[in-house]
Design a protein around this motif. Structure first.
Motif, PDB file in Angstrom:
ATOM      1  N   VAL A 158       0.840  -1.203   0.000  1.00 19.70           N
ATOM      2  CA  VAL A 158       0.000   0.000   0.000  1.00 19.70           C
ATOM      3  C   VAL A 158       0.874   1.251   0.000  1.00 19.70           C
ATOM      4  CG1 VAL A 158      -1.648   1.333   1.399  1.00 19.70           C
ATOM      5  CG2 VAL A 158      -2.000  -1.113   1.050  1.00 19.70           C
ATOM      6  N   VAL A 159       1.935   1.244   0.809  1.00 18.46           N
ATOM      7  CA  VAL A 159       2.843   2.401   0.845  1.00 18.46           C
ATOM      8  C   VAL A 159       3.503   2.586  -0.515  1.00 18.46           C
ATOM      9  CG1 VAL A 159       4.998   3.258   1.854  1.00 18.46           C
ATOM     10  CG2 VAL A 159       3.251   2.285   3.327  1.00 18.46           C
ATOM     11  N   LEU A 160       3.933   1.515  -1.182  1.00 14.83           N
ATOM     12  CA  LEU A 160       4.556   1.604  -2.495  1.00 14.83           C
ATOM     13  C   LEU A 160       3.582   2.162  -3.524  1.00 14.83           C
ATOM     14  CD1 LEU A 160       6.936   1.026  -4.397  1.00 14.83           C
ATOM     15  CD2 LEU A 160       5.977  -1.262  -4.726  1.00 14.83           C
ATOM     16  N   LEU A 161       2.363   1.620  -3.564  1.00 16.07           N
ATOM     17  CA  LEU A 161       1.370   2.108  -4.531  1.00 16.07           C
ATOM     18  C   LEU A 161       0.989   3.558  -4.241  1.00 16.07           C
ATOM     19  CD1 LEU A 161      -0.925  -1.032  -4.912  1.00 16.07           C
ATOM     20  CD2 LEU A 161       0.789  -0.181  -6.519  1.00 16.07           C
ATOM     21  N   GLY A 162       0.867   3.915  -2.986  1.00 17.35           N
ATOM     22  CA  GLY A 162       0.569   5.310  -2.626  1.00 17.35           C
ATOM     23  C   GLY A 162       1.680   6.245  -3.068  1.00 17.35           C
ATOM     24  N   SER A 163       2.915   5.830  -2.905  1.00 14.30           N
ATOM     25  CA  SER A 163       4.059   6.651  -3.323  1.00 14.30           C
ATOM     26  C   SER A 163       4.090   6.824  -4.830  1.00 14.30           C
ATOM     27  CB  SER A 163       5.367   6.006  -2.866  1.00 14.30           C
ATOM     28  OG  SER A 163       5.384   5.851  -1.478  1.00 14.30           O
ATOM     29  N   ILE A 164       3.796   5.758  -5.578  1.00 10.63           N
ATOM     30  CA  ILE A 164       3.754   5.853  -7.043  1.00 10.63           C
ATOM     31  C   ILE A 164       2.631   6.800  -7.475  1.00 10.63           C
ATOM     32  CG2 ILE A 164       3.263   4.544  -9.161  1.00 10.63           C
ATOM     33  CD1 ILE A 164       4.757   2.174  -7.851  1.00 10.63           C
ATOM     34  N   ALA A 165       1.461   6.696  -6.825  1.00  7.39           N
ATOM     35  CA  ALA A 165       0.330   7.570  -7.160  1.00  7.39           C
ATOM     36  C   ALA A 165       0.663   9.029  -6.886  1.00  7.39           C
ATOM     37  CB  ALA A 165      -0.904   7.131  -6.376  1.00  7.39           C
ATOM     38  N   ILE A 166       1.306   9.310  -5.766  1.00  8.67           N
ATOM     39  CA  ILE A 166       1.683  10.695  -5.435  1.00  8.67           C
ATOM     40  C   ILE A 166       2.690  11.217  -6.451  1.00  8.67           C
ATOM     41  CG2 ILE A 166       2.930  12.099  -3.738  1.00  8.67           C
ATOM     42  CD1 ILE A 166       1.557  10.435  -1.562  1.00  8.67           C
ATOM     43  N   THR A 167       3.638  10.386  -6.862  1.00 10.23           N
ATOM     44  CA  THR A 167       4.627  10.799  -7.857  1.00 10.23           C
ATOM     45  C   THR A 167       3.959  11.120  -9.192  1.00 10.23           C
ATOM     46  OG1 THR A 167       6.281   9.395  -6.780  1.00 10.23           O
ATOM     47  CG2 THR A 167       6.766  10.114  -9.024  1.00 10.23           C
ATOM     48  N   VAL A 168       3.035  10.279  -9.649  1.00  5.31           N
ATOM     49  CA  VAL A 168       2.333  10.502 -10.916  1.00  5.31           C
ATOM     50  C   VAL A 168       1.478  11.769 -10.819  1.00  5.31           C
ATOM     51  CG1 VAL A 168       0.531   9.578 -12.452  1.00  5.31           C
ATOM     52  CG2 VAL A 168       2.388   8.099 -11.644  1.00  5.31           C
ATOM     53  N   LEU A 169       0.768  11.951  -9.710  1.00  7.37           N
ATOM     54  CA  LEU A 169      -0.058  13.149  -9.537  1.00  7.37           C
ATOM     55  C   LEU A 169       0.803  14.415  -9.494  1.00  7.37           C
ATOM     56  CD1 LEU A 169      -2.736  11.898  -6.983  1.00  7.37           C
ATOM     57  CD2 LEU A 169      -3.060  12.406  -9.413  1.00  7.37           C
ATOM     58  N   ALA A 170       1.949  14.343  -8.845  1.00  6.26           N
ATOM     59  CA  ALA A 170       2.838  15.508  -8.787  1.00  6.26           C
ATOM     60  C   ALA A 170       3.360  15.833 -10.186  1.00  6.26           C
ATOM     61  CB  ALA A 170       4.002  15.249  -7.829  1.00  6.26           C
ATOM     62  N   TYR A 171       3.711  14.827 -10.967  1.00 11.04           N
ATOM     63  CA  TYR A 171       4.176  15.054 -12.346  1.00 11.04           C
ATOM     64  C   TYR A 171       3.077  15.696 -13.194  1.00 11.04           C
ATOM     65  CZ  TYR A 171       5.921  14.156 -17.032  1.00 11.04           C
ATOM     66  OH  TYR A 171       6.330  14.302 -18.331  1.00 11.04           O
ATOM     67  N   LEU A 172       1.847  15.164 -13.084  1.00  9.25           N
ATOM     68  CA  LEU A 172       0.728  15.741 -13.831  1.00  9.25           C
ATOM     69  C   LEU A 172       0.466  17.182 -13.411  1.00  9.25           C
ATOM     70  CD1 LEU A 172      -1.782  12.742 -13.975  1.00  9.25           C
ATOM     71  CD2 LEU A 172      -0.407  13.676 -15.845  1.00  9.25           C
ATOM     72  N   ALA A 173       0.555  17.481 -12.112  1.00  3.36           N
ATOM     73  CA  ALA A 173       0.344  18.848 -11.631  1.00  3.36           C
ATOM     74  C   ALA A 173       1.401  19.782 -12.192  1.00  3.36           C
ATOM     75  CB  ALA A 173       0.360  18.875 -10.099  1.00  3.36           C
ATOM     76  N   ILE A 174       2.642  19.306 -12.283  1.00  9.17           N
ATOM     77  CA  ILE A 174       3.723  20.140 -12.839  1.00  9.17           C
ATOM     78  C   ILE A 174       3.480  20.391 -14.322  1.00  9.17           C
ATOM     79  CG2 ILE A 174       6.185  20.141 -13.414  1.00  9.17           C
ATOM     80  CD1 ILE A 174       6.646  18.629 -10.757  1.00  9.17           C
ATOM     81  N   VAL A 175       3.106  19.382 -15.087  1.00  8.88           N
ATOM     82  CA  VAL A 175       2.867  19.527 -16.522  1.00  8.88           C
ATOM     83  C   VAL A 175       1.695  20.475 -16.773  1.00  8.88           C
ATOM     84  CG1 VAL A 175       2.115  18.280 -18.611  1.00  8.88           C
ATOM     85  CG2 VAL A 175       3.905  17.329 -17.143  1.00  8.88           C
ATOM     86  N   ILE A 176       0.603  20.322 -16.034  1.00 10.53           N
ATOM     87  CA  ILE A 176      -0.575  21.181 -16.214  1.00 10.53           C
ATOM     88  C   ILE A 176      -0.259  22.608 -15.812  1.00 10.53           C
ATOM     89  CG2 ILE A 176      -2.926  21.600 -15.359  1.00 10.53           C
ATOM     90  CD1 ILE A 176      -3.243  18.532 -15.218  1.00 10.53           C
ATOM     91  N   THR A 177       0.461  22.795 -14.698  1.00 11.06           N
ATOM     92  CA  THR A 177       0.818  24.151 -14.254  1.00 11.06           C
ATOM     93  C   THR A 177       1.739  24.813 -15.269  1.00 11.06           C
ATOM     94  OG1 THR A 177       0.636  23.426 -11.965  1.00 11.06           O
ATOM     95  CG2 THR A 177       1.790  25.489 -12.360  1.00 11.06           C
ATOM     96  N   ARG A 178       2.701  24.089 -15.802  1.00 12.49           N
ATOM     97  CA  ARG A 178       3.616  24.641 -16.795  1.00 12.49           C
ATOM     98  C   ARG A 178       2.844  25.052 -18.067  1.00 12.49           C
ATOM     99  NH1 ARG A 178       8.315  20.956 -18.725  1.00 12.49           N
ATOM    100  NH2 ARG A 178       9.056  21.308 -16.630  1.00 12.49           N
ATOM    101  N   ALA A 179       1.929  24.200 -18.508  1.00 15.28           N
ATOM    102  CA  ALA A 179       1.134  24.523 -19.701  1.00 15.28           C
ATOM    103  C   ALA A 179       0.261  25.751 -19.454  1.00 15.28           C
ATOM    104  CB  ALA A 179       0.277  23.333 -20.103  1.00 15.28           C
ATOM    105  N   PHE A 180      -0.347  25.835 -18.296  1.00  9.42           N
ATOM    106  CA  PHE A 180      -1.187  26.979 -17.959  1.00  9.42           C
ATOM    107  C   PHE A 180      -0.369  28.263 -17.910  1.00  9.42           C
ATOM    108  CE2 PHE A 180      -3.073  29.754 -14.707  1.00  9.42           C
ATOM    109  CZ  PHE A 180      -4.295  30.016 -15.310  1.00  9.42           C
TER     110      PHE A 180
END
Length: 188
Positions: A158-180
């Motif tokens: 669960v900790v591993l999957l949660g960490s992967i999800a947070i990493t993917v969400l952080a990457y998506l937030a960076i890409v969307i913020t940069r595009a905006f």
């Protein structure tokens, strides 16, 4: 072996009580630290129960059976290769002819002089002196134990999957913020 390794029956078993009066019923397998000067007859308080028992037991088992070899002894039986065993149990002890002796081991680099221990420097001419390391240890007042529980393997997953999800969400937030920000700064 149960007398020397387990707390039940421990040093309260009959075999041990035939030779010594143990200080503790639970045997200690810790070697300990010598507190006093070296001597051929160490103070009982400085020699562990197990050492005293093994010495008495071996002295009896390796003794030579001769006529009048076994007699009541006072504190000292050192004449003619005799040893006084079982002196703790009845206060008198028995003299037996045995070559078993209690000899404490000391480092060749330690010297007892004027009431204190001195560590000698390594001697280059003595090959044994170079190999003989002197070590020390802490004088612990209390010995403690920490126990850590090991969590279930599913918790690690669960900790591993949660960490992967947070990493993917952080990457998506960076890409969307940069595009905006890129789009907003191009309009000005």
């Amino acid at each position: 072996m149960g007398c020397l390794l387990d707390c039940e029956p421990g040093l309260s078993c009959e075999l041990v009580k035939n030779y010594i009066t143990p200080v503790n019923t639970c045997p200690s397998n810790y070697v300990g630290v010598i507190l006093d000067e070296p001597s051929s007859t160490p103070y009982i308080g400085y020699v562990s129960d197990i050492s005293r028992f093994v010495w008495n037991f071996l002295a009896e088992k390796t003794s030579i059976s001769k006529e009048n070899a076994t007699s009541v002894c006072s504190q000292d039986c050192n004449n003619e290769g005799k040893a006084c065993i079982r002196a703790e149990t009845d206060g008198k002890g028995v003299c037996v002819v045995s070559t078993t002796r209690y000899v404490p081991a000391y480092s060749t680099r330690l010297k007892f002089e004027s009431g204190s221990w001195i560590v000698l420097p390594p001697n280059n001419s003595d090959p044994m002196g170079l190999l003989d390391a002197v070590w020390t240890e802490s004088n612990w007042n209390t010995i403690g134990l920490r126990v850590y529980t090991v969590q279930n393997a599913s918790f690690d997953n669960v900790v591993l999957l949660g960490s992967i999800a947070i990493t993917v969400l952080a990457y998506l937030a960076i890409v969307i913020t940069r595009a905006f920000l890129t789009k907003a700064l191009k309009r000005d």
